[in-house]
Design a protein around this motif. Structure first.
Motif, short mmCIF file in Angstrom:
data_model
loop_
_atom_site.label_atom_id
_atom_site.label_comp_id
_atom_site.label_asym_id
_atom_site.label_seq_id
_atom_site.Cartn_x
_atom_site.Cartn_y
_atom_site.Cartn_z
N HIS A 191 0.82 -1.22 0.00
CA HIS A 191 0.00 0.00 0.00
C HIS A 191 0.85 1.26 0.00
O HIS A 191 0.58 2.22 -0.74
CB HIS A 191 -0.93 -0.01 1.22
CG HIS A 191 -1.68 1.27 1.43
ND1 HIS A 191 -2.80 1.60 0.70
CD2 HIS A 191 -1.45 2.31 2.29
CE1 HIS A 191 -3.23 2.79 1.09
NE2 HIS A 191 -2.44 3.24 2.05
N SER A 192 1.89 1.29 0.81
CA SER A 192 2.66 2.52 1.01
C SER A 192 3.52 2.90 -0.20
O SER A 192 3.88 4.07 -0.34
CB SER A 192 3.55 2.41 2.25
OG SER A 192 4.48 1.35 2.11
N THR A 193 3.86 1.96 -1.05
CA THR A 193 4.66 2.28 -2.24
C THR A 193 3.81 2.34 -3.51
O THR A 193 4.34 2.57 -4.60
CB THR A 193 5.78 1.25 -2.45
OG1 THR A 193 5.21 -0.05 -2.63
CG2 THR A 193 6.74 1.25 -1.28
N SER A 194 2.51 2.12 -3.36
CA SER A 194 1.63 2.02 -4.53
C SER A 194 0.81 3.29 -4.75
O SER A 194 0.67 4.12 -3.85
CB SER A 194 0.67 0.83 -4.37
OG SER A 194 1.38 -0.38 -4.27
N VAL A 195 0.26 3.38 -5.92
CA VAL A 195 -0.67 4.45 -6.26
C VAL A 195 -1.88 4.39 -5.32
O VAL A 195 -2.41 3.31 -5.04
CB VAL A 195 -1.14 4.28 -7.72
CG1 VAL A 195 -2.32 5.19 -8.04
CG2 VAL A 195 0.02 4.51 -8.68
N ASP A 196 -2.29 5.54 -4.82
CA ASP A 196 -3.52 5.63 -4.03
C ASP A 196 -4.70 5.55 -5.01
O ASP A 196 -4.88 6.44 -5.84
CB ASP A 196 -3.55 6.96 -3.27
CG ASP A 196 -4.81 7.15 -2.43
OD1 ASP A 196 -5.77 6.37 -2.59
OD2 ASP A 196 -4.84 8.09 -1.62
N PRO A 197 -5.51 4.49 -4.92
CA PRO A 197 -6.59 4.33 -5.91
C PRO A 197 -7.64 5.43 -5.86
O PRO A 197 -8.38 5.63 -6.83
CB PRO A 197 -7.21 2.96 -5.54
CG PRO A 197 -6.83 2.74 -4.11
CD PRO A 197 -5.50 3.39 -3.93
N ASP A 198 -7.71 6.15 -4.75
CA ASP A 198 -8.69 7.23 -4.61
C ASP A 198 -8.12 8.61 -4.96
O ASP A 198 -8.82 9.61 -4.88
CB ASP A 198 -9.24 7.26 -3.19
CG ASP A 198 -9.98 5.99 -2.81
OD1 ASP A 198 -10.68 5.45 -3.69
OD2 ASP A 198 -9.84 5.54 -1.66
N PHE A 199 -6.84 8.63 -5.34
CA PHE A 199 -6.17 9.91 -5.60
C PHE A 199 -6.51 10.42 -7.00
O PHE A 199 -6.32 9.72 -7.99
CB PHE A 199 -4.67 9.73 -5.46
CG PHE A 199 -3.85 10.94 -5.84
CD1 PHE A 199 -3.87 12.08 -5.05
CD2 PHE A 199 -3.06 10.93 -6.98
CE1 PHE A 199 -3.11 13.20 -5.40
CE2 PHE A 199 -2.31 12.03 -7.33
CZ PHE A 199 -2.33 13.18 -6.54
#
Length: 362
Positions: free
Chosen positions: A184-192
């Motif tokens: 999660h911390s290195t990935s794209v925020d899906p809600d961004f």
């Protein structure tokens, strides 16, 4: 009639104006030398690494080393995304070997140590196929010379098609490994949903088709004692950190590492970050034409807000206690505007006085 207008603040100085290719990285050495890099993103790049000398850009360390040889991919620079002077006599050059975010050229992705006194390459670190994937885009790097026999490097993989991650390199042995791979911390925020200059930033093709522009782990910074590593996906507003001792703890499996990541909350959407000697973190805020400050107690504020800060990219702190950063109008590239390049030259290298020196790495 006079109308209220947006409030801008912070005393920026333009250090250099770029009328050619678009820069991303900047680094200021302990002696005040200024280095710039230009990735191969479609502009006519004459040298992917350069030094500003008497107001002019000079290929560094030489034009020859800025000429890529496919037969010897580990020797010349192809498409450098980041340069970092460590304050101890070395310029670290991070070559993506992935022009236009393509699959990295085999053997070309590398971290290169350049001796600043002799202006020669001291060591080249290349990567195995399980560290630099076909989807990898090496983005930014931080150095800690206190750990291991010769220190370690931490690199962000800001993939746009695969998993984000942090890459750890043992500078003594050359061994490298991935951590927080696809977490999660290195990935794209899906809600961004990024909004820059009043519109949503997304891929917009000439034929009218659109798609999200999503970039994984990008900005990275390290605490002055080397004990905490901070990082952030470009497609996110959150700041994350991990205790570096945990990275090297043999009793912690990699899949367990994400449980130890701290979320510091929203700092704004950033490209580059940098740490000052007192532990303060400075980060770009590309949605708001600003530079943000993350204090050691976790509180956050804005250092400067200025309409000229059109996509603050890499940040560096000089021995003069100024914060340097490039504003390169990344959001105006043709790929975001149906094939029309909206960038207006010059791009700028700015600085603003912060009264703090850079964090040490040794």
């Amino acid at each position: 009639m006079n109308y209220p207008t947006e409030k801008f603040f912070g005393e920026l100085e333009q250090v250099h104006a770029f009328y050619g290719e678009m820069p991303t990285g900047v680094s200021v050495t302990e002696t005040g030398r200024i280095f710039i890099n230009f990735p191969e993103w479609g502009d006519d790049v004459k040298a992917t690494v350069a030094e500003i000398v008497d107001g002019e850009l000079v290929a560094y360390p030489s034009q020859e080393l800025n000429t890529f040889d496919p037969e010897n991919p580990e020797k010349g620079f192809l498409s450098v995304q980041s340069i970092v002077a460590d304050g101890e006599g070395t310029l670290w050059v991070l070559d993506t070997a992935a022009p236009n975010f393509d699959v990295p050229v085999k053997g070309g992705a590398k971290l290169v140590a350049v001796d600043l006194e002799s202006n020669t390459i001291r060591k080249v670190y290349t990567f195995s196929n399980d560290v630099v994937l076909d989807s990898t885009y090496l983005n930014d790097v931080r150095i800690d010379l206190r750990r291991g026999s010769e220190g370690v490097a931490y690199i962000t993989d800001s993939s746009i098609t695969g998993p984000g991650a942090l890459i750890v390199v043992d500078l003594g042995t050359g061994d490298a490994f991935r951590i927080l791979d696809g977490t999660h911390s290195t990935s794209v925020d899906p809600d961004f949903v990024p909004k820059v200059e009043g519109e949503i930033l997304m891929n917009r093709e000439a034929d009218g088709s659109t798609s999200p522009w999503q970039v994984a782990a990008d900005g990275i910074a390290i605490s002055p004692d080397g004990k905490t590593l901070f990082f952030s996906p470009l497609s996110s507003r959150h700041l994350y950190s991990i205790d570096t001792d945990l990275i090297f703890d043999k009793d912690i499996e990699d899949e367990e590492l994400e449980k130890h990541v701290k979320d510091w909350g929203e700092k704004g959407a950033s490209d580059g970050m940098i740490t000052a000697a007192d532990g303060t973190i400075y980060a770009g805020d590309y949605e708001n034409n600003s530079i943000r400050v993350i204090n050691t107690d976790g509180s956050m504020e804005t250092l400067t807000h200025d309409p000229r800060i059109l996509w603050p990219d890499t940040l560096s702190i000089g021995p003069d206690e100024y914060l340097y950063f490039n504003a390169n109008q990344l959001q105006r590239q043709a790929g975001f505007h149906k094939g029309e390049d909206l960038r207006e030259k010059p791009y700028s290298l700015f600085r603003i006085f912060i009264g703090k020196g850079p964090a040490k790495v040794k």
